[in-house]
Design a protein around this motif. Structure first.
Motif, PDB file in Angstrom:
ATOM      1  N   ASN A   1       0.848  -1.224  -0.055  1.00 40.23           N
ATOM      2  CA  ASN A   1      -0.079   0.193   0.154  1.00 40.23           C
ATOM      3  C   ASN A   1       1.076   1.274  -0.064  1.00 40.23           C
ATOM      4  O   ASN A   1       0.458   2.097  -0.882  1.00 40.23           O
ATOM      5  CB  ASN A   1      -0.952   0.116   0.926  1.00 40.23           C
ATOM      6  CG  ASN A   1      -1.989  -0.972   1.239  1.00 40.23           C
ATOM      7  OD1 ASN A   1      -2.103  -1.493   0.133  1.00 40.23           O
ATOM      8  ND2 ASN A   1      -2.552  -1.291   2.394  1.00 40.23           N
ATOM      9  N   MET A   2       1.817   1.092   0.884  1.00 38.63           N
ATOM     10  CA  MET A   2       2.920   2.479   0.914  1.00 38.63           C
ATOM     11  C   MET A   2       3.426   2.730  -0.435  1.00 38.63           C
ATOM     12  O   MET A   2       3.627   3.688  -0.920  1.00 38.63           O
ATOM     13  CB  MET A   2       3.966   2.381   1.755  1.00 38.63           C
ATOM     14  CG  MET A   2       3.343   2.134   3.343  1.00 38.63           C
ATOM     15  SD  MET A   2       4.406   1.687   4.558  1.00 38.63           S
ATOM     16  CE  MET A   2       5.552   3.149   4.467  1.00 38.63           C
ATOM     17  N   THR A   3       3.854   1.567  -1.275  1.00 42.45           N
ATOM     18  CA  THR A   3       4.570   1.663  -2.273  1.00 42.45           C
ATOM     19  C   THR A   3       3.621   2.105  -3.424  1.00 42.45           C
ATOM     20  O   THR A   3       4.042   3.158  -4.167  1.00 42.45           O
ATOM     21  CB  THR A   3       5.149   0.272  -2.731  1.00 42.45           C
ATOM     22  OG1 THR A   3       5.910  -0.408  -1.741  1.00 42.45           O
ATOM     23  CG2 THR A   3       5.851   0.483  -4.136  1.00 42.45           C
ATOM     24  N   SER A   4       2.417   1.717  -3.267  1.00 48.01           N
ATOM     25  CA  SER A   4       1.429   2.140  -4.448  1.00 48.01           C
ATOM     26  C   SER A   4       1.260   3.851  -4.281  1.00 48.01           C
ATOM     27  O   SER A   4       0.984   4.392  -5.339  1.00 48.01           O
ATOM     28  CB  SER A   4       0.062   1.555  -4.250  1.00 48.01           C
ATOM     29  OG  SER A   4      -0.958   1.830  -4.984  1.00 48.01           O
ATOM     30  N   ARG A   5       0.949   4.237  -2.896  1.00 52.66           N
ATOM     31  CA  ARG A   5       0.875   5.505  -2.607  1.00 52.66           C
ATOM     32  C   ARG A   5       1.974   6.426  -3.099  1.00 52.66           C
ATOM     33  O   ARG A   5       1.844   7.487  -3.849  1.00 52.66           O
ATOM     34  CB  ARG A   5       0.598   5.775  -1.068  1.00 52.66           C
ATOM     35  CG  ARG A   5      -0.963   5.247  -0.595  1.00 52.66           C
ATOM     36  CD  ARG A   5      -0.774   5.496   0.805  1.00 52.66           C
ATOM     37  NE  ARG A   5      -2.216   5.122   1.477  1.00 52.66           N
ATOM     38  CZ  ARG A   5      -3.475   5.530   1.236  1.00 52.66           C
ATOM     39  NH1 ARG A   5      -3.684   6.572   0.584  1.00 52.66           N
ATOM     40  NH2 ARG A   5      -4.357   4.789   1.720  1.00 52.66           N
ATOM     41  N   ILE A   6       3.148   5.882  -2.717  1.00 46.78           N
ATOM     42  CA  ILE A   6       4.469   6.689  -3.340  1.00 46.78           C
ATOM     43  C   ILE A   6       4.626   6.682  -4.994  1.00 46.78           C
ATOM     44  O   ILE A   6       4.969   7.820  -5.642  1.00 46.78           O
ATOM     45  CB  ILE A   6       5.690   6.040  -2.701  1.00 46.78           C
ATOM     46  CG1 ILE A   6       5.745   6.245  -1.297  1.00 46.78           C
ATOM     47  CG2 ILE A   6       7.082   6.501  -3.369  1.00 46.78           C
ATOM     48  CD1 ILE A   6       6.037   7.706  -0.866  1.00 46.78           C
ATOM     49  N   LYS A   7       4.251   5.513  -5.383  1.00 46.57           N
ATOM     50  CA  LYS A   7       4.028   5.806  -7.062  1.00 46.57           C
ATOM     51  C   LYS A   7       2.959   6.695  -7.521  1.00 46.57           C
ATOM     52  O   LYS A   7       3.292   7.535  -8.400  1.00 46.57           O
ATOM     53  CB  LYS A   7       3.832   4.255  -7.459  1.00 46.57           C
ATOM     54  CG  LYS A   7       3.844   4.072  -8.989  1.00 46.57           C
ATOM     55  CD  LYS A   7       3.835   2.734  -9.232  1.00 46.57           C
ATOM     56  CE  LYS A   7       3.740   2.458 -10.740  1.00 46.57           C
ATOM     57  NZ  LYS A   7       3.396   1.113 -11.113  1.00 46.57           N
ATOM     58  N   ASP A   8       2.119   6.638  -6.803  1.00 46.40           N
ATOM     59  CA  ASP A   8       0.982   7.648  -7.165  1.00 46.40           C
ATOM     60  C   ASP A   8       1.264   8.943  -7.145  1.00 46.40           C
ATOM     61  O   ASP A   8       0.770   9.777  -7.972  1.00 46.40           O
ATOM     62  CB  ASP A   8      -0.459   7.492  -6.398  1.00 46.40           C
ATOM     63  CG  ASP A   8      -1.667   8.092  -7.075  1.00 46.40           C
ATOM     64  OD1 ASP A   8      -2.455   8.279  -6.168  1.00 46.40           O
ATOM     65  OD2 ASP A   8      -1.763   8.147  -8.350  1.00 46.40           O
ATOM     66  N   ILE A   9       2.239   9.438  -6.245  1.00 49.49           N
ATOM     67  CA  ILE A   9       2.378  10.988  -6.304  1.00 49.49           C
ATOM     68  C   ILE A   9       3.974  11.085  -6.760  1.00 49.49           C
ATOM     69  O   ILE A   9       4.577  12.324  -6.469  1.00 49.49           O
ATOM     70  CB  ILE A   9       2.300  11.442  -4.493  1.00 49.49           C
ATOM     71  CG1 ILE A   9       3.305  10.537  -3.846  1.00 49.49           C
ATOM     72  CG2 ILE A   9       0.867  11.418  -4.340  1.00 49.49           C
ATOM     73  CD1 ILE A   9       3.078  11.163  -2.402  1.00 49.49           C
ATOM     74  N   LYS A  10       4.368  10.097  -7.481  1.00 46.40           N
ATOM     75  CA  LYS A  10       5.749  10.145  -8.088  1.00 46.40           C
ATOM     76  C   LYS A  10       6.933  10.497  -7.085  1.00 46.40           C
ATOM     77  O   LYS A  10       7.783  11.295  -7.344  1.00 46.40           O
ATOM     78  CB  LYS A  10       5.740  11.434  -9.226  1.00 46.40           C
ATOM     79  CG  LYS A  10       4.691  11.159 -10.395  1.00 46.40           C
ATOM     80  CD  LYS A  10       4.842  12.215 -11.444  1.00 46.40           C
ATOM     81  CE  LYS A  10       4.137  11.710 -12.676  1.00 46.40           C
ATOM     82  NZ  LYS A  10       2.592  11.548 -12.371  1.00 46.40           N
ATOM     83  N   GLY A  11       6.748   9.550  -5.923  1.00 44.31           N
ATOM     84  CA  GLY A  11       7.701   9.933  -4.848  1.00 44.31           C
ATOM     85  C   GLY A  11       8.841   8.680  -4.864  1.00 44.31           C
ATOM     86  O   GLY A  11       8.851   7.918  -6.019  1.00 44.31           O
TER      87      GLY A  11
END
Length: 600
Positions: A569-579
């Motif tokens: 979930n954390m990886t998915s969120r970071i990917k979503d905001i290009k972080g």
């Protein structure tokens, strides 16, 4: 654990018997499998009574396999009992419990003959010893009582065996702190005059345990007399092993009385005797001497104790691992044979069933994953809306605070500063045409008052130019989250933030994901890390927000944990905001989570 050890000379004699039986084995033919199994059992029992656990286990297991192959249930149970006792001697208590349970299950299938009940009683006694060593005293007492009940119902001479189980009960009651019950068992033993007369070794054990019960219950009136009496009987019957324990107890007793010479005499006597037998007693003797002696001598005994203890632990661990591996391999071979026997008949049917089942499972799992993804997306949307509303509510609170502060400053200017200016102006007007010394002095005072009013105006101006809600907004939301969760999780925390970060320029989606990542990380720290402290810091580097979360917990293997839902979930969120997300963890030191999110 009450066992009777053999000296090196006795072990040598027993091994000579093994050589004789092995010669007989070579003369047997392969079709005499039951007789071969009997020989293996004899060799295993000799090794067991010589406390050579590995060899005993090896031969008894070979005997048990052959007995089982010929469906000789009673003999299989006998072999399993021998294996269980060997495991108890080698401190593989879990293995001994499992093996005892297996042997007991086989005996329960047989008619309750005298021999069957005899082995049941022996198994119960072994289970009593196992649970005593594991300090599960109520379970131990329960099995000892079952063993006693069966032994008393057996035909034949089991007087000594009953006496040993009674002594075991005396010991477990003492270890459990039930000293009155221990004394009752001792009285039951000494009431049997035939037992004392015919089996003085049992009486020595009971007398030693009774004396130690009195010692632990602080009743020293009969001490050291009981110890010395037991020691005298033990020496008269050649019970050198039991005298080790008596010497150890005497050393402890005299050390408590601060009679160092006597304590040293019995302590060194115990050490010398224990060197002839097994290392556990030598270990205890070294520990006692380290308490009796002082200075370098005590330190030397303690060093020897530590070295021997480490060595014993390694040996015991290796034996337990070996026993576990043999059990696993045996079970594996048995299961493999069963599978091969059935495979020819059921191969086609099993293959078809597996294919159909796999296809159905694939469809179910696929549909379930889709449902989970949909539910997760819905929950995430709801959570994002909740956080967004929270941010709006926080901004409204900030605006309300700004309005109240502006009103306060306005009232202060109107009622305070302007009023004082007006009064000072009127006073100066009244002094314009007066040049007396008093008037000049008064004008000077009013000029000073004007300077003070000037400073007040400058102060109010400074407050107006200062952002009185500095650090508010998103950081306040984060602070509320951290304070709430760390309070629930009993965590201490430190929150650091860079005032140069313009959170108004950060997209709401990015702030929501940052909020959720902090929330998920704090939850993981509570659930998995057993941490006491967490540090959270925000920094701005090259227009990139750097968020770091550090804990002092257990740490974990990052590579193994990458498949976890939380990290996904954390990886998915970071990917979503290009972080960018980086996790480092060290066992027993803690974990650091670093997140980089561009402002624009």
């Amino acid at each position: 654990m009450c066992v009777f050890l053999t000296t090196n000379a006795q072990i040598t004699k027993n091994l000579e018997s093994v050589d004789s039986i092995q010669k007989q084995l070579k003369l047997l033919k392969t079709n005499d499998s039951l007789e071969i199994a009997g020989k293996y059992f004899q060799i295993g029992e000799i090794y067991r009574k010589s406390l050579l656990g590995d060899s005993a286990y090896h031969y008894l297991r070979k005997a048990e396999k052959l007995f089982k192959a010929y469906n000789s249930k009673y003999e299989s149970a006998m072999a399993l009992y021998g294996i269980a006792v060997s495991q108890t001697y080698d401190k593989d208590y879990t293995g001994s419990e499992l093996t005892s349970t297996e042997a007991r299950a086989i005996l329960n299938e047989l008619p309750p003959t005298n021999n069957v009940n005899m082995y049941k009683a022996y198994i119960f006694n072994n289970l009593g010893i196992v649970y005593d060593e594991l300090e599960q005293f109520e379970e131990s007492i329960n099995y000892y009582e079952k063993s006693l009940q069966l032994k008393r119902s057996l035909e034949g001479d089991f007087e000594r065996s009953i006496g040993l189980t009674l002594n075991n009960l005396l010991k477990v009651y003492r270890r459990a702190g039930k000293y009155n019950l221990a004394i009752e068992k001792f009285n039951e033993i000494v009431a049997n005059k035939n037992l004392i007369k015919n089996y003085p070794d049992v009486y020595v054990l009971a007398l030693g345990n009774y004396a130690y019960t009195l010692y632990q219950s602080k009743n020293h009136e009969q001490l050291p007399g009981l110890y010395l009496k037991a020691l005298k009987i033990s020496d008269s019957i050649g019970g050198r092993y039991n005298s080790i324990i008596l010497h150890q107890h005497l050393a402890e007793f005299y050390n408590d009385l601060n009679k160092k010479d006597s304590a040293k005499y019995y302590g060194y006597k115990a050490k010398a005797l224990s060197e002839e037998f097994n290392n556990d007693d030598l270990l205890k003797s070294l520990r006692i001497l380290s308490k009796i002696e002082t200075g370098e001598v005590a330190a030397n005994h303690l060093r020897n104790y530590v070295v021997l203890n480490d060595s014993l632990q390694k040996i015991e661990r290796a034996r337990r691992d070996k026993f576990a591996r043999i059990r696993f391999e045996t079970k594996q071979i048995e299961q493999e044979n069963i599978r091969i026997n059935k495979e020819r008949m059921w191969l086609l049917i099993i293959t078809i069933v597996i294919i159909i089942t796999s296809f159905l499972l694939y469809l179910i799992i696929l549909q379930r994953n889709k449902n989970k993804e949909l539910q997760f997306a819905q929950k995430q949307q709801a959570s994002n809306e909740e956080i967004y509303n929270l941010m709006l509510s926080q901004n409204e609170s900030i605006e309300e605070a700004r309005t109240l502060e502006k009103k306060r400053i306005s009232e202060e200017l109107h009622d305070g500063v302007l009023g004082r200016l007006f009064g000072t102006r009127l006073s100066l007007d009244s002094l314009n045409m007066n040049n007396t010394e008093q008037a000049i002095k008064t004008r000077s005072q009013y000029i000073n008052e004007l300077k003070a009013i000037e400073e007040d105006i400058r102060k109010v101006s400074h407050e107006l130019n200062t952002d009185f809600v500095s650090g508010a907004g998103f950081i306040d939301i984060i602070k509320t989250l951290v304070e709430t969760q760390t309070s629930v999780y009993n965590l201490k925390y430190k929150l650091l933030h860079d005032d140069t970060i313009n959170w108004d320029a950060v997209a709401n989606k990015n702030k929501i994901h940052i909020y959720r990542i902090i929330q998920e990380t704090l939850h993981n720290i509570h659930k998995h890390a057993n941490a006491l402290f967490v540090k959270i810091s925000f920094k701005l580097k090259n227009n990139v927000i750097c968020l770091t979360l550090e804990d002092n917990g257990n740490g974990f293997d990052v590579d193994k944990a990458k498949s976890g839902i939380g990290l996904k979930n954390m990886t998915s969120r970071i990917k979503d905001i290009k972080g960018k997300l980086n996790i480092t963890s060290t066992k027993n030191k803690g974990t650091t989570v670093t997140i980089e999110v561009p402002i624009a």
